[in-house]
Enzyme design. Structure first.
Site, PDB file in Angstrom:
ATOM      1  N   GLY A   1     -17.470 -69.037 108.955  1.00  0.00           N
ATOM      2  CA  GLY A   1     -18.329 -67.879 109.222  1.00  0.00           C
ATOM      3  C   GLY A   1     -17.831 -66.993 110.351  1.00  0.00           C
TER       4      GLY A   1
ATOM      5  N   GLU B   1     -22.378 -77.867 109.308  1.00  0.00           N
ATOM      6  CA  GLU B   1     -23.715 -77.528 109.832  1.00  0.00           C
ATOM      7  C   GLU B   1     -24.641 -78.739 109.793  1.00  0.00           C
ATOM      8  OE1 GLU B   1     -24.080 -74.099 107.322  1.00  0.00           O
ATOM      9  OE2 GLU B   1     -22.459 -73.184 108.481  1.00  0.00           O
TER      10      GLU B   1
ATOM     11  N   GLU C   1     -12.574 -78.160 106.156  1.00  0.00           N
ATOM     12  CA  GLU C   1     -13.221 -76.981 106.720  1.00  0.00           C
ATOM     13  C   GLU C   1     -13.074 -77.004 108.241  1.00  0.00           C
ATOM     14  OE1 GLU C   1     -16.128 -74.972 103.864  1.00  0.00           O
ATOM     15  OE2 GLU C   1     -17.289 -76.358 105.069  1.00  0.00           O
TER      16      GLU C   1
ATOM     17  N   HIS D   1     -21.258 -81.345 105.470  1.00  0.00           N
ATOM     18  CA  HIS D   1     -20.906 -79.989 105.901  1.00  0.00           C
ATOM     19  C   HIS D   1     -21.041 -79.905 107.419  1.00  0.00           C
ATOM     20  CE1 HIS D   1     -21.166 -75.668 106.566  1.00  0.00           C
ATOM     21  NE2 HIS D   1     -20.457 -75.557 105.460  1.00  0.00           N
TER      22      HIS D   1
ATOM     23  N   GLY E   1     -18.333 -69.762 101.699  1.00  0.00           N
ATOM     24  CA  GLY E   1     -19.700 -69.570 102.184  1.00  0.00           C
ATOM     25  C   GLY E   1     -20.160 -68.144 101.941  1.00  0.00           C
ATOM     26  N   GLY E   2     -20.088 -67.315 102.975  1.00  0.00           N
ATOM     27  CA  GLY E   2     -20.624 -65.947 102.924  1.00  0.00           C
ATOM     28  C   GLY E   2     -20.182 -65.143 101.707  1.00  0.00           C
TER      29      GLY E   2
ATOM     30  N   SER F   1     -14.062 -68.969 105.947  1.00  0.00           N
ATOM     31  CA  SER F   1     -13.695 -67.550 105.944  1.00  0.00           C
ATOM     32  C   SER F   1     -12.759 -67.169 104.799  1.00  0.00           C
ATOM     33  CB  SER F   1     -13.095 -67.151 107.301  1.00  0.00           C
ATOM     34  OG  SER F   1     -14.054 -67.343 108.327  1.00  0.00           O
TER      35      SER F   1
ATOM     36  N   ASN G   1     -20.942 -72.068  98.591  1.00  0.00           N
ATOM     37  CA  ASN G   1     -21.999 -72.720  99.376  1.00  0.00           C
ATOM     38  C   ASN G   1     -22.945 -71.623  99.836  1.00  0.00           C
ATOM     39  OD1 ASN G   1     -23.614 -74.042 101.197  1.00  0.00           O
ATOM     40  ND2 ASN G   1     -22.013 -74.313 102.744  1.00  0.00           N
ATOM     41  N   TRP G   2     -24.115 -71.570  99.193  1.00  0.00           N
ATOM     42  CA  TRP G   2     -25.054 -70.482  99.512  1.00  0.00           C
ATOM     43  C   TRP G   2     -25.836 -70.745 100.803  1.00  0.00           C
ATOM     44  CZ3 TRP G   2     -27.758 -67.365  95.063  1.00  0.00           C
ATOM     45  CH2 TRP G   2     -26.770 -66.764  94.281  1.00  0.00           C
ATOM     46  N   LYS G   3     -25.673 -71.951 101.374  1.00  0.00           N
ATOM     47  CA  LYS G   3     -26.416 -72.318 102.589  1.00  0.00           C
ATOM     48  C   LYS G   3     -27.908 -72.009 102.382  1.00  0.00           C
ATOM     49  CE  LYS G   3     -22.260 -71.363 105.178  1.00  0.00           C
ATOM     50  NZ  LYS G   3     -21.644 -71.345 106.481  1.00  0.00           N
TER      51      LYS G   3
HETATM   52  C1  PEP Z   1     -18.920 -72.899 104.550  1.00  0.00           C
HETATM   53  O1  PEP Z   1     -19.922 -72.832 105.247  1.00  0.00           O
HETATM   54  O2  PEP Z   1     -18.720 -73.889 103.838  1.00  0.00           O
HETATM   55  C2  PEP Z   1     -17.980 -71.779 104.589  1.00  0.00           C
HETATM   56  C3  PEP Z   1     -16.796 -71.977 104.082  1.00  0.00           C
HETATM   57  O3  PEP Z   1     -18.435 -70.620 105.155  1.00  0.00           O
HETATM   58  P1  PEP Z   1     -17.668 -69.205 105.261  1.00  0.00           P
HETATM   59  O4  PEP Z   1     -16.881 -69.008 103.990  1.00  0.00           O
HETATM   60  O5  PEP Z   1     -18.757 -68.204 105.407  1.00  0.00           O
HETATM   61  O6  PEP Z   1     -16.771 -69.300 106.456  1.00  0.00           O
END
Ligand code: PEP
Length: 235
Positions: A161, A88, A155, A86, A218-219, A197, A7-9
């Site tokens: 994050g 967010e 999640e 998601h 994500g990141g 994470s 997920n590149w957001k």
């Molecule tokens: C996400 O936003 O879907 C996610 C899993 O982020 P991160 O891996 O950065 O915690």
């Protein structure tokens, strides 16, 4: 085979996606790789060895909904998946389970697979509501009266994050509950991803947990050096 979804957001450019695509071509894996990128980048590359997805979709098919993108439009540009619900979107755009469900329905009808996210906030966790939130999230967000593939992603919102992850027992309990709930809804066998994470150093351990069919990252999905070791950490 595991699902490894990125997920590149609101990050990246076409150039970054091209760099990632070039790096992925050389990766030997049986895993299903999915990159969920911003709308503007959906047409940037011809996916080879991975699938492209979006991060949100309109609940409407067409019409006077300025600024929205329909599932049919996503399909036309080659997207195969859409993240819906998601945390967010739930947090900043007030998306409820009901809204998430309608987005999942329109996605399925257009022939795409929704990746439906559920998970508890820190407040909900601390007040002992984790299981309740997960179960209602699945029951109310996942359509059960329409056929078509779906993926569910657990999640935990407090861990996204944040460099935090639940314990193995907590992930096991959450994924078992999701699998049982999906089964009772006639959706046994639905892939269930864990997200929050995930990094190269914890991905294999997390994916060895029962009912964890892959990860949503994500990141650590933004750069080949971080993402590829996650992909290759499991067969
Ligand atoms: C996400 O936003 O879907 C996610 C899993 O982020 P991160 O891996 O950065 O915690």
């Amino acid at each position: 085979m595991k699902f490894i979804a990125g997920n590149w957001k609101m990050n990246g450019t076409c150039d970054a996606l091209k760099t990632m695509a070039e790096a992925l071509v050389n990766v030997q894996t049986e895993n299903r790789i999915i990159l969920c990128v911003p709308f503007t980048m959906l047409g940037c590359v011809k996916p080879n060895g991975f699938a492209i997805g979006a991060q949100d979709v309109s609940a409407h098919d067409h019409g006077a909904f300025t600024g929205e993108i329909s599932a049919g439009m996503l399909s036309a540009i080659g997207a195969q998946y859409v993240i819906v619900g998601h945390s967010e979107r739930r947090q900043y755009h007030n998306e409820t389970n009901e809204v998430v469900r309608s987005k999942a329905v329109t996605t399925i009808k257009a022939g795409l697979t929704p990746i439906i996210c559920v998970g508890e906030t820190m407040d909900e966790k601390q007040s002992g509501k984790t299981m309740e939130i997960i179960e209602s999230g699945v029951r109310e967000s996942v359509p059960s009266d329409i056929t078509g593939d779906v993926i569910v992603a657990y999640e935990p919102r407090w861990a996204i994050g944040a460099g935090l992850t639940p314990t193995t027992d907590e992930i096991t309990a959450a994924h078992t509950l999701i699998a049982d709930t999906l089964k009772s809804m006639g959706r046994a066998g639905t892939p269930i991803l864990y997200g929050a994470s995930v990094k190269a150093n914890n991905a294999a351990e997390i994916m060895s947990i029962a009912n964890v069919d892959g990860v949503l990252v994500g990141g650590a999905s933004l750069k080949p050096d971080d993402f590829i070791p996650i992909i290759t950490s499991v067969k």
